[in-house]
Design a protein around this motif. Structure first.
Motif, PDB file in Angstrom:
ATOM      1  N   ILE A  22       2.479  -8.140 -39.983  1.00  4.10           N
ATOM      2  CA  ILE A  22       2.956  -9.379 -39.370  1.00  4.10           C
ATOM      3  C   ILE A  22       3.167  -9.170 -37.886  1.00  4.10           C
ATOM      4  O   ILE A  22       2.756  -9.978 -37.066  1.00  4.10           O
ATOM      5  N   TRP A  23       3.791  -8.052 -37.509  1.00  6.32           N
ATOM      6  CA  TRP A  23       4.036  -7.773 -36.094  1.00  6.32           C
ATOM      7  C   TRP A  23       2.721  -7.634 -35.343  1.00  6.32           C
ATOM      8  O   TRP A  23       2.549  -8.182 -34.264  1.00  6.32           O
ATOM      9  N   LEU A  24       1.765  -6.906 -35.928  1.00  4.56           N
ATOM     10  CA  LEU A  24       0.486  -6.715 -35.246  1.00  4.56           C
ATOM     11  C   LEU A  24      -0.244  -8.040 -35.086  1.00  4.56           C
ATOM     12  O   LEU A  24      -0.879  -8.280 -34.074  1.00  4.56           O
ATOM     13  N   ARG A  25      -0.157  -8.925 -36.083  1.00  4.38           N
ATOM     14  CA  ARG A  25      -0.811 -10.214 -35.976  1.00  4.38           C
ATOM     15  C   ARG A  25      -0.158 -11.085 -34.911  1.00  4.38           C
ATOM     16  O   ARG A  25      -0.813 -11.869 -34.260  1.00  4.38           O
ATOM     17  N   SER A  26       1.144 -10.945 -34.735  1.00  6.26           N
ATOM     18  CA  SER A  26       1.823 -11.788 -33.766  1.00  6.26           C
ATOM     19  C   SER A  26       1.635 -11.279 -32.339  1.00  6.26           C
ATOM     20  O   SER A  26       1.797 -12.025 -31.398  1.00  6.26           O
ATOM     21  N   GLN A  27       1.314 -10.025 -32.168  1.00  8.64           N
ATOM     22  CA  GLN A  27       1.077  -9.450 -30.848  1.00  8.64           C
ATOM     23  C   GLN A  27      -0.348  -9.806 -30.424  1.00  8.64           C
ATOM     24  O   GLN A  27      -1.302  -9.397 -31.051  1.00  8.64           O
ATOM     25  N   GLN A  28      -0.486 -10.605 -29.381  1.00  6.56           N
ATOM     26  CA  GLN A  28      -1.789 -11.110 -28.966  1.00  6.56           C
ATOM     27  C   GLN A  28      -2.425 -10.306 -27.834  1.00  6.56           C
ATOM     28  O   GLN A  28      -3.583 -10.501 -27.520  1.00  6.56           O
ATOM     29  N   THR A  29      -1.647  -9.459 -27.169  1.00  5.98           N
ATOM     30  CA  THR A  29      -2.173  -8.665 -26.064  1.00  5.98           C
ATOM     31  C   THR A  29      -2.401  -7.232 -26.520  1.00  5.98           C
ATOM     32  O   THR A  29      -1.782  -6.758 -27.464  1.00  5.98           O
ATOM     33  N   VAL A  30      -3.318  -6.576 -25.849  1.00  5.37           N
ATOM     34  CA  VAL A  30      -3.577  -5.156 -26.074  1.00  5.37           C
ATOM     35  C   VAL A  30      -3.560  -4.451 -24.723  1.00  5.37           C
ATOM     36  O   VAL A  30      -3.823  -5.072 -23.691  1.00  5.37           O
ATOM     37  N   SER A  31      -3.264  -3.192 -24.746  1.00  2.66           N
ATOM     38  CA  SER A  31      -3.174  -2.423 -23.502  1.00  2.66           C
ATOM     39  C   SER A  31      -4.426  -1.586 -23.280  1.00  2.66           C
ATOM     40  O   SER A  31      -5.028  -1.091 -24.228  1.00  2.66           O
ATOM     41  N   TYR A  32      -4.787  -1.445 -22.036  1.00  6.67           N
ATOM     42  CA  TYR A  32      -5.876  -0.551 -21.639  1.00  6.67           C
ATOM     43  C   TYR A  32      -5.300   0.859 -21.597  1.00  6.67           C
ATOM     44  O   TYR A  32      -4.315   1.103 -20.901  1.00  6.67           O
ATOM     45  N   GLU A  33      -5.879   1.751 -22.360  1.00 11.95           N
ATOM     46  CA  GLU A  33      -5.384   3.128 -22.417  1.00 11.95           C
ATOM     47  C   GLU A  33      -6.247   4.036 -21.549  1.00 11.95           C
ATOM     48  O   GLU A  33      -7.445   3.803 -21.389  1.00 11.95           O
ATOM     49  N   GLN A  34      -5.634   5.049 -21.006  1.00 14.81           N
ATOM     50  CA  GLN A  34      -6.339   6.030 -20.180  1.00 14.81           C
ATOM     51  C   GLN A  34      -7.560   6.555 -20.930  1.00 14.81           C
ATOM     52  O   GLN A  34      -7.475   6.877 -22.110  1.00 14.81           O
ATOM     53  N   GLY A  35      -8.702   6.588 -20.279  1.00 11.63           N
ATOM     54  CA  GLY A  35      -9.925   7.096 -20.878  1.00 11.63           C
ATOM     55  C   GLY A  35     -10.777   6.036 -21.566  1.00 11.63           C
ATOM     56  O   GLY A  35     -11.899   6.321 -21.969  1.00 11.63           O
ATOM     57  N   MET A  36     -10.238   4.838 -21.730  1.00 11.31           N
ATOM     58  CA  MET A  36     -11.026   3.756 -22.340  1.00 11.31           C
ATOM     59  C   MET A  36     -12.146   3.332 -21.400  1.00 11.31           C
ATOM     60  O   MET A  36     -12.024   3.479 -20.197  1.00 11.31           O
ATOM     61  N   LEU A  37     -13.191   2.773 -21.970  1.00 10.11           N
ATOM     62  CA  LEU A  37     -14.253   2.164 -21.187  1.00 10.11           C
ATOM     63  C   LEU A  37     -14.258   0.673 -21.486  1.00 10.11           C
ATOM     64  O   LEU A  37     -14.186   0.259 -22.640  1.00 10.11           O
ATOM     65  N   SER A  38     -14.334  -0.137 -20.450  1.00 14.79           N
ATOM     66  CA  SER A  38     -14.404  -1.579 -20.643  1.00 14.79           C
ATOM     67  C   SER A  38     -15.763  -1.945 -21.221  1.00 14.79           C
ATOM     68  O   SER A  38     -16.784  -1.358 -20.839  1.00 14.79           O
ATOM     69  N   PRO A  39     -15.804  -2.935 -22.125  1.00 14.52           N
ATOM     70  CA  PRO A  39     -17.079  -3.340 -22.718  1.00 14.52           C
ATOM     71  C   PRO A  39     -17.967  -4.070 -21.714  1.00 14.52           C
ATOM     72  O   PRO A  39     -17.480  -4.620 -20.731  1.00 14.52           O
ATOM     73  N   THR A  40     -19.241  -4.085 -21.993  1.00 18.66           N
ATOM     74  CA  THR A  40     -20.194  -4.834 -21.191  1.00 18.66           C
ATOM     75  C   THR A  40     -19.895  -6.320 -21.349  1.00 18.66           C
ATOM     76  O   THR A  40     -19.658  -6.798 -22.460  1.00 18.66           O
ATOM     77  N   ALA A  41     -19.871  -7.047 -20.240  1.00 14.37           N
ATOM     78  CA  ALA A  41     -19.580  -8.488 -20.296  1.00 14.37           C
ATOM     79  C   ALA A  41     -20.094  -9.185 -19.052  1.00 14.37           C
ATOM     80  O   ALA A  41     -20.184  -8.580 -17.977  1.00 14.37           O
ATOM     81  N   LYS A  42     -20.418 -10.458 -19.216  1.00 12.09           N
ATOM     82  CA  LYS A  42     -20.891 -11.310 -18.122  1.00 12.09           C
ATOM     83  C   LYS A  42     -20.038 -12.574 -18.061  1.00 12.09           C
ATOM     84  O   LYS A  42     -19.567 -13.069 -19.084  1.00 12.09           O
ATOM     85  N   LEU A  43     -19.882 -13.118 -16.867  1.00 11.66           N
ATOM     86  CA  LEU A  43     -19.088 -14.329 -16.690  1.00 11.66           C
ATOM     87  C   LEU A  43     -19.673 -15.544 -17.410  1.00 11.66           C
ATOM     88  O   LEU A  43     -18.937 -16.421 -17.847  1.00 11.66           O
ATOM     89  N   ASP A  44     -20.992 -15.605 -17.531  1.00  8.94           N
ATOM     90  CA  ASP A  44     -21.614 -16.755 -18.188  1.00  8.94           C
ATOM     91  C   ASP A  44     -21.083 -16.957 -19.606  1.00  8.94           C
ATOM     92  O   ASP A  44     -21.054 -18.084 -20.102  1.00  8.94           O
ATOM     93  N   THR A  45     -20.638 -15.896 -20.264  1.00  7.84           N
ATOM     94  CA  THR A  45     -20.140 -16.013 -21.633  1.00  7.84           C
ATOM     95  C   THR A  45     -18.750 -16.652 -21.699  1.00  7.84           C
ATOM     96  O   THR A  45     -18.288 -17.012 -22.772  1.00  7.84           O
ATOM     97  N   ILE A  46     -18.094 -16.787 -20.545  1.00  9.85           N
ATOM     98  CA  ILE A  46     -16.752 -17.394 -20.533  1.00  9.85           C
ATOM     99  C   ILE A  46     -16.705 -18.637 -19.635  1.00  9.85           C
ATOM    100  O   ILE A  46     -15.645 -19.013 -19.139  1.00  9.85           O
ATOM    101  N   SER A  47     -17.831 -19.289 -19.477  1.00 12.02           N
ATOM    102  CA  SER A  47     -17.867 -20.482 -18.626  1.00 12.02           C
ATOM    103  C   SER A  47     -16.957 -21.586 -19.164  1.00 12.02           C
ATOM    104  O   SER A  47     -16.563 -22.491 -18.417  1.00 12.02           O
TER     105      SER A  47
END
Length: 172
Positions: A22-47
């Protein structure tokens, strides 16, 4: 007897998992952790984010205006109006950089005095992207419909504790 003991032992464990889910479902944000790589993404997908949005948060009216994606950038402005006056502004953008997206912003008071130093921005690295959500570091943007979005921001409390604020916006 073993089954009764096993059931009694499993019951608290099951409750712990239930509360954790229940707690995990209610938490809507996630944190960027050291060593993570951001996924590939383009702005057109969020127009879908482009437009004029209004909602309520922080005891007042919040408003965001997002430009359509152009040349690797979507700029935005934000303001909070509470008690009949501007509380603060934010100006920023989401940019395409190194094959992914980065959200950057600066805060200003009602007289446009900056909160951050002149050359500093608050940066939110992309953690994950789905069909209807952008998960930046402690900042999530959720597409509900063409007329509604949610934003969730972990504003923290300065002592390491999480304090997630939900902004529910409607297109103007």
């Amino acid at each position: 007897m073993y089954l009764v003991y096993k059931y009694k032992l499993m019951k608290p464990i099951t409750l712990c998992f239930l509360f954790a889910s229940i707690w995990l479902r209610s938490q809507q944000t996630v944190s960027y952790e050291q060593g993570m790589l951001s996924p590939t993404a383009k702005l057109d997908t969020i127009s879908w984010l482009a437009g004029h949005w209004k909602g309520e948060a922080f005891g007042g009216i919040v408003e965001e205006i997002w430009s359509p994606p152009q040349n690797g950038s979507m700029m935005f402005s934000f303001r909070l109006i509470a008690d009949g006056a501007v509380g603060f502004y934010e100006f920023g953008h989401i940019i395409e950089t190194n094959g992914t997206l980065l959200l950057q912003l600066k805060h200003f008071d009602a007289d446009l005095n900056g909160w951050e130093e002149k050359d500093e921005t608050v940066d939110f690295k992309l953690v994950k992207i789905t069909e209807d959500r952008l998960y930046f570091d402690d900042f999530t943007i959720e597409y509900i419909s063409d007329k509604e979005i949610n934003m969730y921001v972990d504003v923290g409390e300065g002592d390491g504790k999480s304090n997630e604020v939900k902004f529910n916006y409607h297109r103007q």
